[in-house]
Scaffold this active site. Structure first.
Site, short mmCIF file in Angstrom:
data_model
loop_
_atom_site.label_atom_id
_atom_site.label_comp_id
_atom_site.label_asym_id
_atom_site.label_seq_id
_atom_site.Cartn_x
_atom_site.Cartn_y
_atom_site.Cartn_z
N ARG A 51 1.05 -1.22 -0.18
CA ARG A 51 0.00 -0.12 -0.10
C ARG A 51 1.06 1.31 -0.04
NH1 ARG A 51 -4.44 0.52 4.31
NH2 ARG A 51 -2.65 0.89 6.01
N ARG A 100 8.01 27.46 -1.60
CA ARG A 100 6.51 27.11 -1.64
C ARG A 100 5.98 27.48 -3.12
NH1 ARG A 100 1.86 28.77 -1.39
NH2 ARG A 100 0.36 27.49 -0.57
N LYS A 144 -3.53 7.04 1.12
CA LYS A 144 -3.46 7.38 2.74
C LYS A 144 -2.46 8.72 2.77
CE LYS A 144 -2.78 4.59 6.54
NZ LYS A 144 -3.82 4.78 7.39
N GLU A 177 -16.53 4.72 4.71
CA GLU A 177 -15.78 4.14 5.69
C GLU A 177 -15.83 4.98 7.18
OE1 GLU A 177 -11.81 4.18 4.66
OE2 GLU A 177 -12.05 6.02 3.57
N1 PDD Z 1 -6.11 4.84 9.91
N2 PDD Z 1 -9.73 3.98 6.64
C1 PDD Z 1 -9.20 5.20 7.02
C2 PDD Z 1 -9.67 6.53 6.54
C3 PDD Z 1 -7.94 5.14 7.92
O1 PDD Z 1 -7.44 6.12 8.21
C4 PDD Z 1 -7.91 3.58 8.33
C5 PDD Z 1 -6.55 3.88 9.17
C6 PDD Z 1 -8.39 2.66 7.68
C7 PDD Z 1 -7.90 1.30 8.23
O2 PDD Z 1 -6.86 0.82 7.64
P1 PDD Z 1 -5.75 -0.25 8.28
O3 PDD Z 1 -6.79 -1.50 8.45
O4 PDD Z 1 -4.90 -0.47 7.01
O5 PDD Z 1 -5.30 0.21 9.32
C8 PDD Z 1 -9.37 2.94 6.84
C9 PDD Z 1 -4.77 4.56 10.67
C10 PDD Z 1 -4.67 3.63 11.73
C11 PDD Z 1 -4.40 6.11 11.21
O6 PDD Z 1 -4.65 6.78 10.53
O7 PDD Z 1 -3.94 6.03 12.17
#
Ligand code: PDD
Length: 283
Positions: A51, A100, A144, A177
């Site tokens: 990922r 910037r 992410k 989610e």
């Molecule tokens: N967050 N969806 C979102 C928007 C998230 O930020 C996360 C995880 C998940 C779950 O993904 P995973 O199972 O791979 O941890 C789903 C992490 C833990 C954080 O931002 O701290």
């Protein structure tokens, strides 16, 4: 004192410095990973590295390291912070330091930061409260990204509403989610989680749960969930690297079913704990 990795060096967190012109700071031009470490073993390492690599590709940053190099850095950070407790690794890669300007065409060196923290384990075995909220985030939720202001605001709203720990997000009438977790509902004995289109993060814990449930012969579907179905669900679960799998027993102040973690959640939790102890059960 916590030892972190920053741009090739291992140093005390207090001494770790990043330029104010780092694009992670000025533009949130960065992505991150959170990886659990249970009993000294990095949980689902390959899935997290995949990922991380996908997210870097998506934002056009060359992955600075091979999987082996990442693993060496993680191992070294963990070694230097040995406490014996369950931990998590936090990894952040920004595009680097530049003036910037939205676009910088020079060859930037990504800023790479890795830290490890003990897991602050809360007992959520009786379930948690959540709220529903309009999904106020952007369209690329499969990335992410460190730009987490919407998620921070959503979490604040959840807490203000009724001490809830999560906001379950609704987009055009459908569940996407949680603000920092994936969502499952149970209807008529079937666990359902939204498919992985751009509107959700492809959660490592989500994927693992889908795999574990199916391996155990339990029904699990990846398909859309309407807001109405969420509110009428027999069970609701949240999954993430920090939560594991927890049952939502109260939604918007009303009990979910009988207000207790459901039958299928107990099985899911058992499977998750068994996998934590022995990941080879799936192979
Ligand atoms: N967050 N969806 C979102 C928007 C998230 O930020 C996360 C995880 C998940 C779950 O993904 P995973 O199972 O791979 O941890 C789903 C992490 C833990 C954080 O931002 O701290």
């Amino acid at each position: 004192m916590s030892i972190v990795y920053l741009n090739g060096k291992y140093l005390p967190v207090e001494e770790a410095r990043v330029s104010v012109l780092d694009r992670g700071f000025t533009f949130a031009d960065a992505i991150y990973e959170v990886i659990p470490v249970y009993g000294g073993h990095i949980f689902r390492l390959q899935e997290h590295l995949d990922r991380l690599n996908n997210c870097l590709n998506e934002i056009l940053i060359d992955n600075p390291f091979s999987d082996e190099c990442w693993q060496d850095i993680f191992t070294e950070v963990l070694k230097r912070n040995q406490t014996g407790s369950d931990r998590s690794l936090y990894v952040q890669v920004s595009r680097g330091v530049s003036e910037r300007e939205h676009l910088d065409d020079s060859d930037l060196t990504p800023t790479v930061f890795v830290m490890s923290r003990p897991v602050i384990s809360k007992d959520y075995s009786d379930g948690v409260s959540a709220i529903t909220h309009d999904d106020i985030r952007w369209k690329y939720c499969h990335i992410k990204a460190t730009a987490l202001l919407p998620s921070v605001l959503l979490k604040q709203r959840a807490r203000q509403a009724n001490g809830a720990i999560e906001a379950i997000l609704i987009k055009n009438g459908y569940v996407t989610e949680g603000a920092s977790s994936n969502v499952f509902v149970v209807r008529d004995g079937v666990a359902i989680t939204p498919e992985k289109d751009g509107s959700v993060l492809p959660g490592v814990t989500r994927d693992l749960m889908v795999e574990l449930l199916r391996w155990k012969g339990l029904s699990c579907e990846e398909t859309s969930i309407t807001e109405t179905q969420l509110k009428a669900a027999d069970e609701i679960w949240l999954t993430s690297s920090t939560l594991g799998v927890v049952a939502v027993v109260e939604l918007n102040g009303a009990a979910v079913a009988d207000g207790k973690p459901g039958k299928l959640w107990h099985k899911a939790e058992e499977l998750y704990q068994a996998f934590k102890i022995d990941p080879s059960i799936l192979s």
